[in-house]
Design an enzyme around this catalytic site. Structure first.
Site, short mmCIF file in Angstrom:
data_model
loop_
_atom_site.label_atom_id
_atom_site.label_comp_id
_atom_site.label_asym_id
_atom_site.label_seq_id
_atom_site.Cartn_x
_atom_site.Cartn_y
_atom_site.Cartn_z
N SER B 124 -5.08 48.07 8.97
CA SER B 124 -4.47 48.01 9.68
C SER B 124 -5.47 46.03 9.78
O SER B 124 -5.77 46.22 9.26
CB SER B 124 -4.51 49.06 10.89
OG SER B 124 -4.82 48.37 11.89
N TYR B 148 -12.41 53.64 13.99
CA TYR B 148 -11.06 53.28 13.41
C TYR B 148 -10.59 52.00 12.47
O TYR B 148 -10.42 52.71 10.98
CB TYR B 148 -9.30 53.39 14.05
CG TYR B 148 -7.97 53.23 13.30
CD1 TYR B 148 -7.48 53.63 13.06
CD2 TYR B 148 -7.47 51.87 13.78
CE1 TYR B 148 -6.17 53.66 12.65
CE2 TYR B 148 -6.31 51.83 13.27
CZ TYR B 148 -5.48 52.96 12.30
OH TYR B 148 -4.68 52.51 11.97
N LYS B 152 -10.54 52.26 8.25
CA LYS B 152 -9.51 51.19 7.06
C LYS B 152 -10.37 49.84 6.79
O LYS B 152 -9.57 50.42 4.84
CB LYS B 152 -8.62 50.34 8.45
CG LYS B 152 -8.04 51.68 8.88
CD LYS B 152 -6.86 52.34 7.81
CE LYS B 152 -5.89 53.29 8.59
NZ LYS B 152 -5.31 54.34 7.82
#
Lengths: 327, 327
Positions: B124, B148, B152
């Protein structure tokens, strides 16, 4: 002030312990307790008036880490690691110690209530992998070419996230190659950078396996200890969520190293360097970073040597004084 | 050709399954088996002549992953993740699924003998965190501002290291914000980018919480599926140890989005957009990347839309055709 050092039996850990004992204070507070751990039991420092606890622990054991953290040391130096070559040869061991061990430490701190220590994490320029620009800037991406470098880059990301969440107050420092490394010549591919200075200074031969124009990024053991202490004491609010810092260092060619040796120890010392070109080592070294623009760390007060002569002089002062006094 | 999709019940997973069934082939081979897993049991696709297995599994269970990998699927799409907001609110759950779950998958593959699948990992643009340049290049460093994004970024590092070691053949793709996202308006801070197009197109009101000059990085769901398929089929030798790629996208301001909507659906549709400035959302969005120079992915054959009109047209074709046919 209670300080915990993980990896206290290594060269950097021993020198850091010695300096802490010598200084007696950290962050303006008297050091009252040192907890020194490593995979082998570290030696207790001499002349320390506070409490010392030395212990052999395996950081792949979460329980062992929990016990250390339950004592809530105010400052933690996390130097423990499996080095590059071994982490590359032993995939499981490298990840277990360099990644899982680090996660155990971070998680143990997270689960300790009302606790937010300063945590200094030693990273490495091995987080970078070729191709890269001649001078690597502070915003260049990390593309490690070893599992060791990968584990350090992951440690940096976790350090920033846990710091952002207020779990601890972390500072990650990417150390240059330490030169002149004291002790015996070792088999590491980078060993010759130190060997060609350390050995001739005491009248011994050393092998140079690469050409004179090879450039590399150096700092003395003394500078490395200064980095660690500054990382423990600095103000961190300006770091934000970017907790990993490339340390300043000195980009020096082998030719410049030899020239500095000549100035200090004369032609006789230089003659002890034997050129034996080695293709394998030449290839490995060609994939290493040569030079950085460590603007951010410099602006935050981290300082390294500015000439290779200074690096050799630091080595003589720190390692050879007793020998020189005897002669 | 046996394909495994982790996270098959999500919007991207369902669309990917649909396209794979429609195409019938991947990497020049007939798709004979699809294994579709998610935390809830995915729906089996219609009109597929090969074998289908659908299963609810929890990727924090290494055993469950081992079972899937024992079947040696030739291509794996790893789309499973706890999204940004939830990973931020629930630290343990985010790390358990986004990091440990990914590690379980990678380790399961490593322990399977004579096996080296193509592994497509969805990353992402959340691996980037402000401050950054107006246009983020391929060599800019990853400084996530969420757990998050951290998870990633770590996944990308592991993907590169495991690929370098020949454990699997990984490609990591950093998806732009998917727009127009089908389905109901959701509470995600980024939801309005889709809401202001999707809702007016079917005669409903939508709220715009930011100013018209806000720029963001978009790609359609269709483009995202194309990225996934290309990542599964592309030649990877040129990637070396740099397995994470920023996908191309379209940098569009809200004003440009609205202008494209006007061209396609007229003033009546545009009038359904209600301006209700929201400071919280404005602040969150201001920390997001706006634009990339995705040179590397583009040179490797990844393609996104080049106008926002194209993005809206893709949405109409893919989501509203059946409605339009009815009217």
């Amino acid at each position: 002030m209670h300080i915990l050092i993980l990896g206290a039996a290594g060269m950097v850990g021993r020198k850091l312990t010695q300096r802490l004992v010598q200084n007696g204070v950290l962050r303006g507070q008297t050091i009252t307790k040192l907890t020194l751990v490593d995979i082998i039991k570290p030696t207790a420092p001499e002349n320390f008036t506070g409490k010392v606890k030395t212990k052999a622990i395996d950081i792949t054991s979460r329980k062992a880490i929990d016990k250390l953290i339950a004592k809530q040391p105010e400052v933690i130096f996390h130097l423990a690691a499996i080095v590059s070559g071994e982490a590359e040869a032993n995939f499981d061991k490298g990840y277990a110690i360099n990644l899982q061990g680090t996660q155990h430490l971070f998680e143990a701190i997270r689960h300790e209530e009302a606790y937010c220590p300063r945590l200094v994490f030693t990273s490495s320029i091995a987080v970078f992998g070729a191709p890269f620009p001649q001078k690597i800037g502070d915003e260049f991406f990390t593309t490690p070419l070893t599992s060791y470098g990968t584990q350090k880059a992951i440690g940096e990301l976790l350090l920033s996230d846990y710091s952002r969440k207020g779990i601890f107050d972390g500072v990650g420092i990417r150390l240059p190659t330490i030169c002149v490394r004291p002790g015996l010549p070792n088999a590491a591919a980078s060993g010759f950078f130190s060997n060609i200075i350390r050995e001739p200074l005491v009248g011994k031969e050393a092998i140079l396996p690469v050409s004179d124009d090879v450039m590399h990024w150096h700092a003395s053991p003394r500078a490395a200890i200064n980095f660690l202490l500054h990382a423990a004491e600095m103000e961190t609010t300006s770091l934000g969520a970017r907790r990993a810092l490339t340390m300043p260092g000195l980009a020096t060619t082998v030719a410049e190293q030899i020239e500095a040796l000549r100035e200090i120890a004369g032609e006789a010392a230089v003659k002890l360097i034997k050129r034996e070109p080695n293709e394998t080592i030449t290839k490995i070294v060609s994939g290493w970073p040569r030079q950085f623009n460590a603007k951010r760390a410099t602006s935050l007060g981290f300082k390294a040597e500015t000439s290779f002569k200074e690096i050799i002089e630091a080595h003589i002062e720190d390692e050879l004084k007793h020998i020189l006094k005897m002669s």
